[in-house]
Design a protein around this motif. Structure first.
Motif, PDB file in Angstrom:
ATOM      1  N   UNK A  39       0.859  -1.348   0.011  1.00 31.12           N
ATOM      2  CA  UNK A  39       0.301  -0.282  -0.061  1.00 31.12           C
ATOM      3  C   UNK A  39       0.871   1.615  -0.243  1.00 31.12           C
ATOM      4  N   UNK A  40       1.740   1.021   0.558  1.00 32.98           N
ATOM      5  CA  UNK A  40       2.709   1.932   0.752  1.00 32.98           C
ATOM      6  C   UNK A  40       3.550   2.463  -0.688  1.00 32.98           C
ATOM      7  N   UNK A  41       3.905   1.353  -1.551  1.00 32.63           N
ATOM      8  CA  UNK A  41       4.444   1.120  -2.544  1.00 32.63           C
ATOM      9  C   UNK A  41       3.124   2.067  -3.766  1.00 32.63           C
ATOM     10  N   UNK A  42       1.984   2.103  -3.475  1.00 28.59           N
ATOM     11  CA  UNK A  42       1.118   2.575  -4.183  1.00 28.59           C
ATOM     12  C   UNK A  42       0.868   3.687  -4.361  1.00 28.59           C
ATOM     13  N   UNK A  43       0.560   4.621  -3.092  1.00 26.12           N
ATOM     14  CA  UNK A  43       0.674   5.681  -2.428  1.00 26.12           C
ATOM     15  C   UNK A  43       1.219   6.076  -3.017  1.00 26.12           C
ATOM     16  N   UNK A  44       3.088   5.796  -2.554  1.00 25.45           N
ATOM     17  CA  UNK A  44       3.826   6.652  -3.368  1.00 25.45           C
ATOM     18  C   UNK A  44       4.150   7.093  -4.336  1.00 25.45           C
ATOM     19  N   UNK A  45       4.151   5.616  -5.501  1.00 21.51           N
ATOM     20  CA  UNK A  45       4.114   5.760  -7.096  1.00 21.51           C
ATOM     21  C   UNK A  45       2.775   6.906  -7.811  1.00 21.51           C
ATOM     22  N   UNK A  46       1.786   6.502  -6.346  1.00 24.30           N
ATOM     23  CA  UNK A  46       0.700   7.546  -7.469  1.00 24.30           C
ATOM     24  C   UNK A  46       1.145   8.837  -7.199  1.00 24.30           C
ATOM     25  N   UNK A  47       1.417   9.222  -5.907  1.00 24.80           N
ATOM     26  CA  UNK A  47       1.996  10.535  -5.995  1.00 24.80           C
ATOM     27  C   UNK A  47       2.700  11.169  -6.781  1.00 24.80           C
ATOM     28  N   UNK A  48       3.656  10.061  -6.834  1.00 30.30           N
ATOM     29  CA  UNK A  48       4.681  10.898  -7.834  1.00 30.30           C
ATOM     30  C   UNK A  48       4.322  11.057  -8.985  1.00 30.30           C
ATOM     31  N   UNK A  49       2.720  10.707  -9.385  1.00 31.69           N
ATOM     32  CA  UNK A  49       2.438  10.591 -10.981  1.00 31.69           C
ATOM     33  C   UNK A  49       2.929  12.560 -11.652  1.00 31.69           C
ATOM     34  N   UNK A  50       1.720  12.927 -10.264  1.00 32.50           N
ATOM     35  CA  UNK A  50       1.708  14.290 -10.381  1.00 32.50           C
ATOM     36  C   UNK A  50       2.831  15.378 -10.708  1.00 32.50           C
ATOM     37  N   UNK A  51       4.122  14.523  -9.822  1.00 30.46           N
ATOM     38  CA  UNK A  51       5.776  15.141 -10.159  1.00 30.46           C
ATOM     39  C   UNK A  51       5.956  14.758 -10.927  1.00 30.46           C
ATOM     40  N   UNK A  52       5.884  14.682 -12.042  1.00 31.35           N
ATOM     41  CA  UNK A  52       6.432  14.168 -13.223  1.00 31.35           C
ATOM     42  C   UNK A  52       7.231  15.118 -14.051  1.00 31.35           C
ATOM     43  N   UNK A  53       6.051  16.024 -13.714  1.00 24.88           N
ATOM     44  CA  UNK A  53       6.596  17.314 -15.336  1.00 24.88           C
ATOM     45  C   UNK A  53       5.852  17.248 -16.324  1.00 24.88           C
ATOM     46  N   UNK A  54       5.010  16.157 -16.545  1.00 32.21           N
ATOM     47  CA  UNK A  54       3.944  16.052 -17.246  1.00 32.21           C
ATOM     48  C   UNK A  54       2.566  16.635 -16.892  1.00 32.21           C
ATOM     49  N   UNK A  55       1.422  17.005 -17.811  1.00 30.11           N
ATOM     50  CA  UNK A  55       0.402  16.564 -17.573  1.00 30.11           C
ATOM     51  C   UNK A  55      -0.295  14.722 -18.106  1.00 30.11           C
ATOM     52  N   UNK A  56      -1.048  14.201 -17.031  1.00 28.42           N
ATOM     53  CA  UNK A  56      -2.109  13.347 -17.113  1.00 28.42           C
ATOM     54  C   UNK A  56      -2.379  13.602 -18.953  1.00 28.42           C
ATOM     55  N   UNK A  57      -2.226  13.035 -19.672  1.00 25.98           N
ATOM     56  CA  UNK A  57      -3.437  12.606 -20.587  1.00 25.98           C
ATOM     57  C   UNK A  57      -4.380  12.010 -20.944  1.00 25.98           C
ATOM     58  N   UNK A 133       4.511   2.547  -8.378  1.00 27.51           N
ATOM     59  CA  UNK A 133       2.655   2.413  -7.626  1.00 27.51           C
ATOM     60  C   UNK A 133       2.730   0.718  -9.079  1.00 27.51           C
ATOM     61  N   UNK A 134       3.198   0.616 -10.426  1.00 25.98           N
ATOM     62  CA  UNK A 134       2.687  -0.413 -10.770  1.00 25.98           C
ATOM     63  C   UNK A 134       3.376  -1.928  -9.613  1.00 25.98           C
ATOM     64  N   UNK A 135       4.206  -1.214  -9.554  1.00 30.31           N
ATOM     65  CA  UNK A 135       5.446  -2.747  -8.360  1.00 30.31           C
ATOM     66  C   UNK A 135       3.991  -2.983  -7.236  1.00 30.31           C
ATOM     67  N   UNK A 136       3.841  -1.658  -6.665  1.00 29.46           N
ATOM     68  CA  UNK A 136       3.079  -2.279  -5.660  1.00 29.46           C
ATOM     69  C   UNK A 136       1.866  -2.312  -6.060  1.00 29.46           C
ATOM     70  N   UNK A 137       1.181  -2.172  -6.526  1.00 32.42           N
ATOM     71  CA  UNK A 137      -0.119  -2.716  -7.084  1.00 32.42           C
ATOM     72  C   UNK A 137       0.031  -4.308  -7.549  1.00 32.42           C
ATOM     73  N   UNK A 138       1.399  -4.253  -8.261  1.00 36.60           N
ATOM     74  CA  UNK A 138       0.990  -5.887  -7.684  1.00 36.60           C
ATOM     75  C   UNK A 138       1.091  -6.623  -6.673  1.00 36.60           C
ATOM     76  N   UNK A 139       2.289  -5.885  -5.860  1.00 33.24           N
ATOM     77  CA  UNK A 139       2.126  -6.848  -4.699  1.00 33.24           C
ATOM     78  C   UNK A 139       0.917  -7.074  -3.848  1.00 33.24           C
TER      79      UNK A 139
END
Length: 265
Positions: A39-57, A133-139
């Protein structure tokens, strides 16, 4: 791409290598490590999506959803292939060597989705940002299957550092698999609601005794026969006289006989 993005891929590889080594060698199954760490890996990976420098399309979201579904499916297969056995009263988990091909399938699926995302100009989904995020979802997919198998087996999880087993029913993985039977070991029972005593079974009806038959009178004893009179003893034979003894001791003359063995008169 900053330095943090460059460290995400090595960090994910280090986490995967750590998990593979521990699962292949075997370890006690701790509920908190099984559920909370993914759960921690998935939440941290999901929060990192907004800080990637690109907008989600729309293409990014579609690629991320498809990749997450594939990662969760592979995690469920890993949880089904994991060997669970009781040791020292707690649950022990070990991954067989043939289960490593599922990790290769996870890496191959990520590389494939990266190429697909780059073809559709999905910069976020094609970067290294969604790896955690994908690793957390896998776990989490693996934890959902293992939690269900553990609750059905009735073997408790290994205790945590405080000496108490972790209650997985309060986690999302426990909610996905449902509530197991309250009497199964490994599930914490509430102290304020003790189990009601089971009702006593009804006594068996007493068997009806049948009337006994009257006993028959005993047969009269037969009269005994009178004893037979004893036979009189035979008189003893008289002793042979001296004349008789002398006649027996007298030698007989040899009388010639004829051809037929007859003596002449």
């Amino acid at each position: 791409m900053n330095a943090l993005n460059l460290l995400e891929a090595p960090a994910a590889l280090a986490v995967v290598a750590f998990v593979i080594v521990r699962q292949v060698c075997g370890e006690p199954l701790h509920g908190r490590r099984l559920v909370v760490l993914p759960m921690v890996l998935a939440v941290v990976g999901l929060a990192r999506l907004d800080k990637s420098g690109h907008h989600l399309t729309t293409a990014d979201i579609a690629c991320l959803v498809i990749g997450a579904a594939i990662a969760a499916g592979i995690g469920a297969a890993q949880g089904a292939q994991l060997r669970l056995e009781p040791r020292d009263g707690v649950l022990w988990a070990r991954t067989p060597v043939r289960g490593l091909w599922l990790w290769l399938a996870l890496v191959a699926s990520r590389l494939t989705m990266t190429l697909v995302a780059m073809a559709f100009d999905a910069h976020v989904a094609g970067s290294t940002t969604p790896i955690l995020m994908l690793l957390g979802v896998n776990r989490l997919g693996q934890a959902a299957v293992i939690t269900q198998r553990a609750l059905v087996s009735g073997v408790p999880f290994a205790p945590e550092k405080d000496g108490r087993p972790f209650d997985v029913r309060a986690t999302p993985a426990g909610l996905l698999v449902g509530t197991a039977h309250p009497s199964s070991p490994g599930i914490l029972q509430p102290a304020s609601h003790p189990a009601a005593p089971s009702p006593r079974p009804a006594p068996y009806p007493q068997a009806v005794r049948r009337p006994t038959r009257p006993t028959r009178p005993a047969c009269p004893a037969r009269p005994t026969r009178p004893a037979r009179p004893a036979r009189p003893a035979r008189p003893a034979r008289p002793a042979p006289s001296a004349r008789t003894m002398a006649s027996h001791d007298r030698p007989q003359r040899d009388v010639p006989s004829d051809q037929n063995g007859r003596r002449p008169r």
